[in-house]
Enzyme design. Structure first.
Site, PDB file in Angstrom:
ATOM      1  N   GLY A  45       0.756  -1.243   0.024  1.00 45.90           N
ATOM      2  CA  GLY A  45       0.094  -0.061   0.027  1.00 45.90           C
ATOM      3  C   GLY A  45       0.823   1.050  -0.232  1.00 45.90           C
ATOM      4  N   GLN A  50       3.038  10.026   1.342  1.00 45.94           N
ATOM      5  CA  GLN A  50       4.220   9.366   1.316  1.00 45.94           C
ATOM      6  C   GLN A  50       5.179   9.469   0.165  1.00 45.94           C
ATOM      7  OE1 GLN A  50       2.295   5.184   2.343  1.00 45.94           O
ATOM      8  NE2 GLN A  50       4.026   5.357   3.296  1.00 45.94           N
ATOM      9  N   CYS A  90       5.760  -0.072   7.202  1.00 44.85           N
ATOM     10  CA  CYS A  90       5.502   1.268   6.603  1.00 44.85           C
ATOM     11  C   CYS A  90       6.468   1.766   5.883  1.00 44.85           C
ATOM     12  CB  CYS A  90       4.760   2.290   7.405  1.00 44.85           C
ATOM     13  SG  CYS A  90       4.416   3.864   6.806  1.00 44.85           S
ATOM     14  N   LEU A  91       6.157   1.927   4.468  1.00 46.14           N
ATOM     15  CA  LEU A  91       7.355   2.384   3.840  1.00 46.14           C
ATOM     16  C   LEU A  91       7.966   3.731   4.214  1.00 46.14           C
ATOM     17  CD1 LEU A  91       6.269   1.341   0.259  1.00 46.14           C
ATOM     18  CD2 LEU A  91       7.606   0.162   1.800  1.00 46.14           C
ATOM     19  N   HIS A 132      -4.734   1.426   7.497  1.00 46.45           N
ATOM     20  CA  HIS A 132      -3.310   1.647   7.263  1.00 46.45           C
ATOM     21  C   HIS A 132      -3.153   3.267   6.226  1.00 46.45           C
ATOM     22  CE1 HIS A 132       1.201   1.532   8.008  1.00 46.45           C
ATOM     23  NE2 HIS A 132       1.094   2.273   6.926  1.00 46.45           N
ATOM     24  N   GLU A 133      -3.518   2.959   5.111  1.00 50.19           N
ATOM     25  CA  GLU A 133      -3.224   3.846   4.250  1.00 50.19           C
ATOM     26  C   GLU A 133      -4.242   4.900   4.233  1.00 50.19           C
ATOM     27  OE1 GLU A 133      -0.737   3.914   2.634  1.00 50.19           O
ATOM     28  OE2 GLU A 133      -0.516   1.577   3.089  1.00 50.19           O
ATOM     29  N   HIS A 136      -2.831   7.563   6.577  1.00 47.77           N
ATOM     30  CA  HIS A 136      -2.013   8.538   6.112  1.00 47.77           C
ATOM     31  C   HIS A 136      -2.705   9.763   5.660  1.00 47.77           C
ATOM     32  CE1 HIS A 136       1.879   6.546   6.301  1.00 47.77           C
ATOM     33  NE2 HIS A 136       1.441   5.273   5.738  1.00 47.77           N
TER      34      HIS A 136
HETATM   35 CO    CO Z   1       2.406   3.639   5.768  1.00 43.42          CO
END
Ligand code: CO
Length: 161
Positions: A45, A50, A90-91, A132-133, A136
């Site tokens: 994701g 991000q 998480c990236l 999660h996304e 963000h």
């Molecule tokens: Co994340």
């Protein structure tokens, strides 16, 4: 085009992203960039903030098969049910994983890349990735979803180092 992934504590990750109302080529390019960037980083994701774009769009791809990527623009979670916990990464936090409590089922209203209103119900890992996304877009990071006692323990053990 592959974009640079913004890492914590970059301030864009803490902003509330803005609604999108232009569903033209620039949005499509952003969504395609998110996909390319997520795949290159082996993620499931990625949200627009991000890559430094504070707009309400994210993608998820938990099946990892051709065409399985899902795009969500201006999403709104209207129902969350049940409980589940996954070890999440998480990236924007390379190397960090934490087990986060989430809803097991989620119903989401959103627009697709052409602006058409859609509704989607997800369960399990897909529901977790969506939550999660989605977070963000409101500047909420997964570590902030840790149970209170765990955050406290982390603080105590850091102070004693
Ligand atoms: Co994340």
């Amino acid at each position: 085009m592959r974009r640079t992934i913004v890492e914590y504590p970059h301030p864009v990750l803490k902003q509330r992203a803005v609604e999108l109302n232009d569903f033209g080529p620039s949005l499509h390019a952003l969504l395609d960039d998110l996909f390319e960037t997520m795949k290159a980083a082996d993620g499931i994701g990625l949200a627009a903030p991000q890559v430094g774009e504070s707009v309400r769009a994210f993608i998820v791809d938990v099946e990892n098969t051709p065409g399985s990527v899902r795009e969500f623009i201006n999403p709104e979670c209207i129902e969350m049910k049940g409980k589940i916990a996954f070890e999440e990464g998480c990236l924007s936090f390379p190397g960090l994983t934490e087990t986060i409590p989430r809803a097991k089922n989620v119903t989401i209203l959103y627009q697709d890349r052409h602006g058409k209103k859609q509704r989607f119900e997800a369960e399990g890992l897909l529901a977790v990735a969506i939550q999660h996304e989605y977070d963000h877009l409101d500047g909420v990071l997964f570590i902030e979803r840790l149970p209170f006692w765990k955050r406290l323990w982390r603080k105590v053990s850091m102070n004693n180092r």
